[in-house]
Design a protein around this motif. Structure first.
Motif, PDB file in Angstrom:
ATOM      1  N   GLN A 244       0.813  -1.215   0.000  1.00 57.16           N
ATOM      2  CA  GLN A 244       0.000   0.000   0.000  1.00 57.16           C
ATOM      3  C   GLN A 244       0.850   1.270   0.000  1.00 57.16           C
ATOM      4  OE1 GLN A 244      -2.715   1.716   3.210  1.00 57.16           O
ATOM      5  NE2 GLN A 244      -4.076   0.419   2.016  1.00 57.16           N
ATOM      6  N   VAL A 245       1.829   1.333   0.874  1.00 56.84           N
ATOM      7  CA  VAL A 245       2.671   2.529   0.925  1.00 56.84           C
ATOM      8  C   VAL A 245       3.472   2.671  -0.369  1.00 56.84           C
ATOM      9  CG1 VAL A 245       4.594   3.655   2.146  1.00 56.84           C
ATOM     10  CG2 VAL A 245       2.751   2.596   3.452  1.00 56.84           C
ATOM     11  N   GLY A 246       3.933   1.547  -0.911  1.00 56.68           N
ATOM     12  CA  GLY A 246       4.695   1.595  -2.160  1.00 56.68           C
ATOM     13  C   GLY A 246       3.862   2.083  -3.333  1.00 56.68           C
ATOM     14  N   ILE A 247       2.673   1.526  -3.490  1.00 59.58           N
ATOM     15  CA  ILE A 247       1.787   1.966  -4.580  1.00 59.58           C
ATOM     16  C   ILE A 247       1.410   3.433  -4.393  1.00 59.58           C
ATOM     17  CG2 ILE A 247      -0.524   1.694  -5.580  1.00 59.58           C
ATOM     18  CD1 ILE A 247      -0.217  -1.338  -5.105  1.00 59.58           C
ATOM     19  N   ASN A 248       1.073   3.810  -3.166  1.00 56.35           N
ATOM     20  CA  ASN A 248       0.714   5.206  -2.892  1.00 56.35           C
ATOM     21  C   ASN A 248       1.868   6.141  -3.251  1.00 56.35           C
ATOM     22  OD1 ASN A 248      -1.319   7.086  -1.452  1.00 56.35           O
ATOM     23  ND2 ASN A 248       0.634   7.561  -0.466  1.00 56.35           N
ATOM     24  N   TRP A 249       3.079   5.782  -2.866  1.00 57.05           N
ATOM     25  CA  TRP A 249       4.245   6.629  -3.131  1.00 57.05           C
ATOM     26  C   TRP A 249       4.492   6.772  -4.632  1.00 57.05           C
ATOM     27  CZ3 TRP A 249       9.094   5.988  -5.372  1.00 57.05           C
ATOM     28  CH2 TRP A 249      10.000   7.022  -5.140  1.00 57.05           C
ATOM     29  N   VAL A 250       4.441   5.639  -5.350  1.00 60.91           N
ATOM     30  CA  VAL A 250       4.672   5.684  -6.799  1.00 60.91           C
ATOM     31  C   VAL A 250       3.622   6.569  -7.471  1.00 60.91           C
ATOM     32  CG1 VAL A 250       4.583   4.297  -8.922  1.00 60.91           C
ATOM     33  CG2 VAL A 250       5.899   3.481  -6.960  1.00 60.91           C
ATOM     34  N   LEU A 251       2.352   6.350  -7.147  1.00 64.70           N
ATOM     35  CA  LEU A 251       1.292   7.126  -7.785  1.00 64.70           C
ATOM     36  C   LEU A 251       1.311   8.594  -7.352  1.00 64.70           C
ATOM     37  CD1 LEU A 251      -1.623   4.548  -7.704  1.00 64.70           C
ATOM     38  CD2 LEU A 251      -0.213   5.227  -9.659  1.00 64.70           C
ATOM     39  N   TYR A 252       1.621   8.848  -6.085  1.00 67.99           N
ATOM     40  CA  TYR A 252       1.696  10.231  -5.583  1.00 67.99           C
ATOM     41  C   TYR A 252       2.706  11.035  -6.393  1.00 67.99           C
ATOM     42  CZ  TYR A 252       2.252  14.074  -2.219  1.00 67.99           C
ATOM     43  OH  TYR A 252       2.294  15.303  -1.616  1.00 67.99           O
ATOM     44  N   HIS A 253       3.824  10.399  -6.728  1.00 71.18           N
ATOM     45  CA  HIS A 253       4.867  11.095  -7.478  1.00 71.18           C
ATOM     46  C   HIS A 253       4.672  11.008  -8.993  1.00 71.18           C
ATOM     47  CE1 HIS A 253       7.157  12.289  -4.016  1.00 71.18           C
ATOM     48  NE2 HIS A 253       7.005  11.082  -3.527  1.00 71.18           N
ATOM     49  N   ALA A 254       3.931  10.015  -9.475  1.00 71.59           N
ATOM     50  CA  ALA A 254       3.744   9.851 -10.921  1.00 71.59           C
ATOM     51  C   ALA A 254       2.577  10.667 -11.457  1.00 71.59           C
ATOM     52  CB  ALA A 254       3.524   8.372 -11.244  1.00 71.59           C
ATOM     53  N   LEU A 255       1.581  10.886 -10.634  1.00 68.76           N
ATOM     54  CA  LEU A 255       0.391  11.609 -11.094  1.00 68.76           C
ATOM     55  C   LEU A 255       0.636  13.114 -11.076  1.00 68.76           C
ATOM     56  CD1 LEU A 255      -2.308   9.538  -9.163  1.00 68.76           C
ATOM     57  CD2 LEU A 255      -1.849   9.476 -11.625  1.00 68.76           C
TER      58      LEU A 255
ATOM     59  N   TRP B 215      -5.982  18.162  -7.943  1.00 71.26           N
ATOM     60  CA  TRP B 215      -6.739  17.942  -6.710  1.00 71.26           C
ATOM     61  C   TRP B 215      -7.033  16.466  -6.474  1.00 71.26           C
ATOM     62  CZ3 TRP B 215     -11.271  15.359  -6.746  1.00 71.26           C
ATOM     63  CH2 TRP B 215     -11.928  15.255  -7.961  1.00 71.26           C
ATOM     64  N   TRP B 216      -7.086  15.662  -7.524  1.00 71.79           N
ATOM     65  CA  TRP B 216      -7.465  14.256  -7.425  1.00 71.79           C
ATOM     66  C   TRP B 216      -6.273  13.321  -7.219  1.00 71.79           C
ATOM     67  CZ3 TRP B 216      -4.848  12.219 -11.443  1.00 71.79           C
ATOM     68  CH2 TRP B 216      -4.642  13.012 -12.570  1.00 71.79           C
ATOM     69  N   ARG B 217      -5.063  13.837  -7.204  1.00 73.03           N
ATOM     70  CA  ARG B 217      -3.868  12.996  -7.059  1.00 73.03           C
ATOM     71  C   ARG B 217      -3.876  12.209  -5.756  1.00 73.03           C
ATOM     72  NH1 ARG B 217       2.210  15.196  -6.094  1.00 73.03           N
ATOM     73  NH2 ARG B 217       1.068  16.299  -4.486  1.00 73.03           N
ATOM     74  N   VAL B 218      -4.065  12.877  -4.637  1.00 70.39           N
ATOM     75  CA  VAL B 218      -4.025  12.200  -3.327  1.00 70.39           C
ATOM     76  C   VAL B 218      -5.144  11.161  -3.201  1.00 70.39           C
ATOM     77  CG1 VAL B 218      -4.292  12.545  -0.831  1.00 70.39           C
ATOM     78  CG2 VAL B 218      -2.720  13.983  -2.128  1.00 70.39           C
ATOM     79  N   PRO B 219      -6.421  11.524  -3.484  1.00 68.96           N
ATOM     80  CA  PRO B 219      -7.456  10.497  -3.339  1.00 68.96           C
ATOM     81  C   PRO B 219      -7.298   9.326  -4.317  1.00 68.96           C
ATOM     82  CG  PRO B 219      -8.451  12.627  -3.922  1.00 68.96           C
ATOM     83  CD  PRO B 219      -6.984  12.837  -3.752  1.00 68.96           C
ATOM     84  N   LEU B 220      -6.870   9.589  -5.559  1.00 66.59           N
ATOM     85  CA  LEU B 220      -6.711   8.501  -6.521  1.00 66.59           C
ATOM     86  C   LEU B 220      -5.589   7.553  -6.103  1.00 66.59           C
ATOM     87  CD1 LEU B 220      -7.575   7.144  -9.151  1.00 66.59           C
ATOM     88  CD2 LEU B 220      -5.942   8.621 -10.354  1.00 66.59           C
ATOM     89  N   ALA B 221      -4.451   8.090  -5.721  1.00 70.35           N
ATOM     90  CA  ALA B 221      -3.343   7.246  -5.262  1.00 70.35           C
ATOM     91  C   ALA B 221      -3.773   6.429  -4.049  1.00 70.35           C
ATOM     92  CB  ALA B 221      -2.129   8.111  -4.925  1.00 70.35           C
ATOM     93  N   PHE B 222      -4.494   7.067  -3.143  1.00 69.55           N
ATOM     94  CA  PHE B 222      -4.970   6.383  -1.939  1.00 69.55           C
ATOM     95  C   PHE B 222      -5.914   5.238  -2.296  1.00 69.55           C
ATOM     96  CE2 PHE B 222      -8.045   5.634   1.385  1.00 69.55           C
ATOM     97  CZ  PHE B 222      -7.256   5.523   2.521  1.00 69.55           C
TER      98      PHE B 222
END
Length: 154
Positions: A109-120, A124-131
């Motif tokens: 979970q933390v790994g996917i969140n981190w990758v998406l947080y930095h890739a997206l 405004w939707w970056r944090v909720p989508l990665a989460f």
């Protein structure tokens, strides 16, 4: 010395501590387990996401914020799922298995969140989508392993 006619009462141990090794509660049908797991997951996700957003808002680094919110959310989920979703009594073996599972899903979970947080893009939707993507992946892993393995441990 003879026993007293009025023995000292002892305080019961907290219900949530895994102090006995008893069979898991497999008497709950799959449909009920899925519905309960989803409801519990929804509540746990509110705890997780709420703390995550709050910590980001006060300046906590993204991985630390996600780590702490994950711990709060998964603790909430385990306590409710053990008793309500899977109807399982406490168990040392099961507790150790849950810790191992949560360590794996934590990394996922933390790994996917981190990758998406930095890739997206910084929208405004970056944090909720990665989460949501990270949480969804971890949720599927958790249900499959808990139902198929952990709450069958005796």
């Amino acid at each position: 010395m003879a026993e007293s006619a009025h023995p000292q009462p002892h305080l019961p141990l907290p219900v949530e501590l895994p102090l006995v090794d008893e069979p898991g509660g497999t008497d709950v049908d799959l449909k009920t387990q899925i519905v309960r797991f989803v409801l519990t997951g929804g509540l746990s996700a509110v705890v997780d996401f709420g703390l995550y957003v709050l910590m980001l808002a006060i300046g906590v680094q993204v991985n630390i914020a996600k780590s702490l919110s994950f711990i709060a959310g998964t603790t909430t989920a385990y306590l409710i799922n053990r008793r309500w979703t899977f109807n399982a009594p406490p168990s040392r073996k099961r507790f150790v298995a849950v810790i191992a599972l949560y360590a794996v899903t934590f990394a996922v979970q933390v790994g996917i969140n981190w990758v998406l947080y930095h890739a997206l893009p910084q929208e405004w939707w970056r944090v909720p989508l990665a989460f949501v993507i990270a949480q969804g992946t971890a949720t599927v892993i958790n249900f499959v392993v808990q139902r198929g393995v952990i709450f069958r441990i005796q």
